[in-house]
Scaffold this motif. Structure first.
Motif, PDB file in Angstrom:
ATOM      1  N   GLY A   1       4.027   1.671  -1.474  1.00 28.26           N
ATOM      2  CA  GLY A   1       4.580   0.695  -0.551  1.00 28.26           C
ATOM      3  C   GLY A   1       4.661  -0.654  -1.215  1.00 28.26           C
ATOM      4  O   GLY A   1       3.761  -1.024  -1.983  1.00 28.26           O
ATOM      5  N   ALA A   2       5.719  -1.395  -0.920  1.00 28.65           N
ATOM      6  CA  ALA A   2       5.932  -2.666  -1.614  1.00 28.65           C
ATOM      7  C   ALA A   2       5.276  -3.841  -0.919  1.00 28.65           C
ATOM      8  O   ALA A   2       4.729  -4.722  -1.575  1.00 28.65           O
ATOM      9  N   LEU A   3       5.348  -3.891   0.374  1.00 23.87           N
ATOM     10  CA  LEU A   3       4.871  -5.059   1.117  1.00 23.87           C
ATOM     11  C   LEU A   3       3.770  -4.629   2.060  1.00 23.87           C
ATOM     12  O   LEU A   3       3.996  -4.418   3.244  1.00 23.87           O
ATOM     13  N   ILE A   4       2.579  -4.480   1.505  1.00 22.31           N
ATOM     14  CA  ILE A   4       1.458  -3.982   2.298  1.00 22.31           C
ATOM     15  C   ILE A   4       0.314  -4.977   2.215  1.00 22.31           C
ATOM     16  O   ILE A   4      -0.141  -5.330   1.129  1.00 22.31           O
ATOM     17  N   LEU A   5      -0.134  -5.416   3.360  1.00 12.75           N
ATOM     18  CA  LEU A   5      -1.282  -6.306   3.401  1.00 12.75           C
ATOM     19  C   LEU A   5      -2.545  -5.527   3.067  1.00 12.75           C
ATOM     20  O   LEU A   5      -2.651  -4.338   3.368  1.00 12.75           O
ATOM     21  N   SER A   6      -3.508  -6.213   2.479  1.00 10.66           N
ATOM     22  CA  SER A   6      -4.749  -5.532   2.122  1.00 10.66           C
ATOM     23  C   SER A   6      -5.434  -4.970   3.357  1.00 10.66           C
ATOM     24  O   SER A   6      -6.095  -3.933   3.306  1.00 10.66           O
ATOM     25  N   THR A   7      -5.230  -5.608   4.510  1.00  8.05           N
ATOM     26  CA  THR A   7      -5.848  -5.116   5.739  1.00  8.05           C
ATOM     27  C   THR A   7      -5.200  -3.841   6.237  1.00  8.05           C
ATOM     28  O   THR A   7      -5.769  -3.142   7.073  1.00  8.05           O
TER      29      THR A   7
ATOM     30  N   MET B   1      -0.070   1.309  -4.696  1.00  8.15           N
ATOM     31  CA  MET B   1      -0.084   2.760  -4.847  1.00  8.15           C
ATOM     32  C   MET B   1      -1.391   3.301  -4.281  1.00  8.15           C
ATOM     33  O   MET B   1      -2.459   2.735  -4.520  1.00  8.15           O
ATOM     34  N   ALA B   2      -1.281   4.400  -3.556  1.00  6.92           N
ATOM     35  CA  ALA B   2      -2.459   4.922  -2.880  1.00  6.92           C
ATOM     36  C   ALA B   2      -2.532   6.438  -2.986  1.00  6.92           C
ATOM     37  O   ALA B   2      -1.532   7.112  -3.244  1.00  6.92           O
ATOM     38  N   TRP B   3      -3.728   6.938  -2.781  1.00 10.27           N
ATOM     39  CA  TRP B   3      -3.963   8.369  -2.640  1.00 10.27           C
ATOM     40  C   TRP B   3      -4.564   8.621  -1.263  1.00 10.27           C
ATOM     41  O   TRP B   3      -5.479   7.901  -0.831  1.00 10.27           O
ATOM     42  N   PHE B   4      -4.056   9.640  -0.613  1.00  8.49           N
ATOM     43  CA  PHE B   4      -4.597  10.154   0.638  1.00  8.49           C
ATOM     44  C   PHE B   4      -4.880  11.639   0.438  1.00  8.49           C
ATOM     45  O   PHE B   4      -4.411  12.240  -0.519  1.00  8.49           O
TER      46      PHE B   4
ATOM     47  N   GLU C   1      -1.818   4.992   6.807  1.00 11.65           N
ATOM     48  CA  GLU C   1      -0.650   5.725   6.314  1.00 11.65           C
ATOM     49  C   GLU C   1       0.667   5.017   6.614  1.00 11.65           C
ATOM     50  O   GLU C   1       1.591   5.032   5.793  1.00 11.65           O
ATOM     51  N   GLN C   2       0.735   4.401   7.781  1.00 15.37           N
ATOM     52  CA  GLN C   2       2.027   3.930   8.285  1.00 15.37           C
ATOM     53  C   GLN C   2       2.736   2.945   7.372  1.00 15.37           C
ATOM     54  O   GLN C   2       3.968   2.977   7.297  1.00 15.37           O
ATOM     55  N   PRO C   3       2.031   2.053   6.671  1.00 16.36           N
ATOM     56  CA  PRO C   3       2.768   1.080   5.851  1.00 16.36           C
ATOM     57  C   PRO C   3       3.445   1.655   4.607  1.00 16.36           C
ATOM     58  O   PRO C   3       4.211   0.954   3.950  1.00 16.36           O
ATOM     59  N   TYR C   4       3.155   2.909   4.263  1.00 14.60           N
ATOM     60  CA  TYR C   4       3.696   3.486   3.034  1.00 14.60           C
ATOM     61  C   TYR C   4       4.970   4.273   3.338  1.00 14.60           C
ATOM     62  O   TYR C   4       4.916   5.321   3.971  1.00 14.60           O
ATOM     63  N   PRO C   5       6.103   3.819   2.856  1.00 18.81           N
ATOM     64  CA  PRO C   5       7.346   4.534   3.122  1.00 18.81           C
ATOM     65  C   PRO C   5       7.599   5.720   2.185  1.00 18.81           C
ATOM     66  O   PRO C   5       8.403   6.594   2.508  1.00 18.81           O
ATOM     67  N   TYR C   6       6.934   5.729   1.029  1.00 22.61           N
ATOM     68  CA  TYR C   6       7.215   6.768   0.045  1.00 22.61           C
ATOM     69  C   TYR C   6       5.985   7.628  -0.187  1.00 22.61           C
ATOM     70  O   TYR C   6       4.879   7.106  -0.414  1.00 22.61           O
ATOM     71  N   TRP C   7       6.216   8.958  -0.167  1.00 22.74           N
ATOM     72  CA  TRP C   7       5.122   9.920  -0.304  1.00 22.74           C
ATOM     73  C   TRP C   7       5.512  11.014  -1.282  1.00 22.74           C
ATOM     74  O   TRP C   7       6.669  11.453  -1.330  1.00 22.74           O
ATOM     75  N   GLY C   8       4.510  11.468  -2.036  1.00 25.96           N
ATOM     76  CA  GLY C   8       4.698  12.637  -2.880  1.00 25.96           C
ATOM     77  C   GLY C   8       4.484  13.905  -2.079  1.00 25.96           C
ATOM     78  O   GLY C   8       4.117  13.877  -0.906  1.00 25.96           O
ATOM     79  N   GLN C   9       4.648  15.040  -2.746  1.00 25.34           N
ATOM     80  CA  GLN C   9       4.608  16.322  -2.064  1.00 25.34           C
ATOM     81  C   GLN C   9       3.201  16.885  -1.926  1.00 25.34           C
ATOM     82  O   GLN C   9       3.004  17.830  -1.182  1.00 25.34           O
ATOM     83  N   GLY C  10       2.242  16.317  -2.624  1.00 23.03           N
ATOM     84  CA  GLY C  10       0.874  16.788  -2.524  1.00 23.03           C
ATOM     85  C   GLY C  10       0.501  17.774  -3.614  1.00 23.03           C
ATOM     86  O   GLY C  10       1.339  18.548  -4.097  1.00 23.03           O
TER      87      GLY C  10
END
Length: 125
Positions: free
Chosen positions: A98-104, A33-36, A109-118
Motif C-alpha cells: 500500500g502506498a498511503l498507509i498511516l502507521s496507525t 509492504m506487509a505480511w499477513f 488489511e483494509q488499507p492495502y490494495p495489492y495482495w499476493g496469492q499466498g
C-alpha cells in the motif's frame, strides 16, 4: 500490479524459512509492504510490515523476536525470515502493498490494495 509470494513449505518446529514477495508494477521502496497470514479455520491476521518512509518495521507480538521483515530494493522484493518456527505458525502467508498507509492503520488489511496469492507454511511438532 502483481505480488508473487514464494518460499513456503513443510518444516519441523524450530526450523527456519524465508518467504519472498517479488513485486511487479510497483516499486517496493515506495510502498509500505506487509505480511499477513491465515491459519486453517481462522481469520487472516497481521504479521509484520515495513514502512515506505524510513523503512520502520513492526511485528505482531506472536512473531516478535523470531521473524524479520526486510526489503531488497534492487530486486524489488520483500522478505520474511522466519526462525524458531512453531506449529501455530502454520498458515497461508500473504504479502500486501500500500502506498498511503498511516502507521496507525498499517496492521489492518483494509488499507492495502495489492495482495499476493499466498504461500503455505506448515510446521509440524
Amino acid at each position: 500490479v502483481q505480488l508473487q509470494a514464494s518460499g513456503g513449505g513443510m518444516v519441523q518446529a524450530g526450523d527456519s524459512l524465508r518467504l519472498s514477495c517479488v513485486a511487479s508494477g510497483l516499486t517496493v521502496r515506495s510502498y509500505t509492504m506487509a505480511w499477513f497470514r491465515q491459519a486453517p479455520g481462522k481469520e487472516r491476521e497481521f504479521v509484520s510490515y515495513t514502512r515506505r518512509s524510513g523503512g520502520a518495521t513492526y511485528y505482531a507480538d506472536s512473531v516478535k523476536g523470531r521473524f524479520t521483515i526486510s526489503r531488497d530494493n534492487a530486486k524489488n522484493t520483500v522478505y520474511l525470515q522466519m526462525n524458531s518456527l512453531k506449529p501455530e505458525d502454520t498458515a497461508v502467508y500473504y504479502c500486501a502493498a500500500g502506498a498511503l498507509i498511516l502507521s496507525t492503520d498499517a496492521s489492518a488489511e483494509q488499507p492495502y490494495p495489492y495482495w499476493g496469492q499466498g504461500t503455505l507454511v506448515t510446521v509440524s511438532s
